[in-house]
Design a protein around this motif. Sequence first.
Motif, short mmCIF file in Angstrom:
data_model
loop_
_atom_site.label_atom_id
_atom_site.label_comp_id
_atom_site.label_asym_id
_atom_site.label_seq_id
_atom_site.Cartn_x
_atom_site.Cartn_y
_atom_site.Cartn_z
N VAL A 1 0.86 -1.18 0.00
CA VAL A 1 0.00 0.00 0.00
C VAL A 1 0.89 1.23 0.00
O VAL A 1 1.84 1.31 0.80
N THR A 2 0.61 2.18 -0.87
CA THR A 2 1.30 3.46 -0.83
C THR A 2 0.26 4.57 -0.71
O THR A 2 -0.83 4.49 -1.28
N ILE A 3 0.62 5.60 0.07
CA ILE A 3 -0.20 6.79 0.22
C ILE A 3 0.61 7.97 -0.29
O ILE A 3 1.70 8.25 0.24
N ASP A 4 0.11 8.62 -1.31
CA ASP A 4 0.81 9.76 -1.92
C ASP A 4 2.26 9.40 -2.26
O ASP A 4 3.19 10.17 -2.06
N GLY A 5 2.44 8.18 -2.75
CA GLY A 5 3.75 7.70 -3.17
C GLY A 5 4.62 7.12 -2.08
O GLY A 5 5.70 6.59 -2.37
N GLU A 6 4.15 7.18 -0.82
CA GLU A 6 4.95 6.65 0.29
C GLU A 6 4.49 5.24 0.67
O GLU A 6 3.31 5.01 0.94
#
Length: 269
Positions: free
Chosen positions: A77-82
């Motif tokens: 899982v990535t959030i805003d690329g993180e």
Amino acid sequence: MSTAPVPAPTGTAPSGARPMVDIRGVHKSFGPLEVLRGVDLQVGAGEVAVVLGPSGSGKSTLLRGINHLEKLDRGRVTIDGELIGYRRSGNKLHELKEREVLKQRLHIGFVFQNFHLFPHLTVVENIIEAPVSALRRPRATALAQAAALLERVGLSDKADTYPRQLSGGQQQRVAIARALAPEPKVLLFDEPTSALDPELVGEVLDVIKDLARSGTTMIVVTHEIGFAREVADTVVFMDDGVIVEQGPPADVLDRPRHARTKAFLSKVL
């Protein structure tokens, strides 16, 4: 944790744009029970994804995997690329320490079914806890923000009240304000109205609708079909640990393609 290639996800993020939430090849089992069986989903910035499905379909486990409350067996899982819960070193993923995961969770607001407010803290103290303790914001700044958030959820007069003195709907609105306080990049809602008396559901849904109109990125697990029809950019139907069908509300709710989706909707519409 697997590092094998996973299929390209489906979703509604514009072509070429990096999605705010990017879920790829997610698997999760509890003992012999496989709860998530390869989930791919993208949610673009400012979009609302509403997740529907029968009990036991994996909806809540998916939400908890997004902010690493549940450790995934495979996928990422990535959030805003993180990357959430892990850091990449070459072709390997290494799980982050808990304090590092806690920092990441500040960017992922989570509103639980049963509120999870701190009973020994007042409403305003619940809201400023994370900004002051985790983000080190000045108390005066956090209090001013809390006042604005309480006004937004219609509870300006409840700042010094304790959770036990509030109705369920009021407690859930406080929980939403608390989730917003760290200014997260995405908000996750796990059946936010299912613990409420029917007459209190509307006041909570109205707050979530306002957030949707303001461009807040959200993933909402719910059984409220009318809410999904009104607010969702994409409706996701899950069953048996997989996404069976997804698309605009008019397609999934009014013209479902899969027999499982049709059967589910015939029982709840």
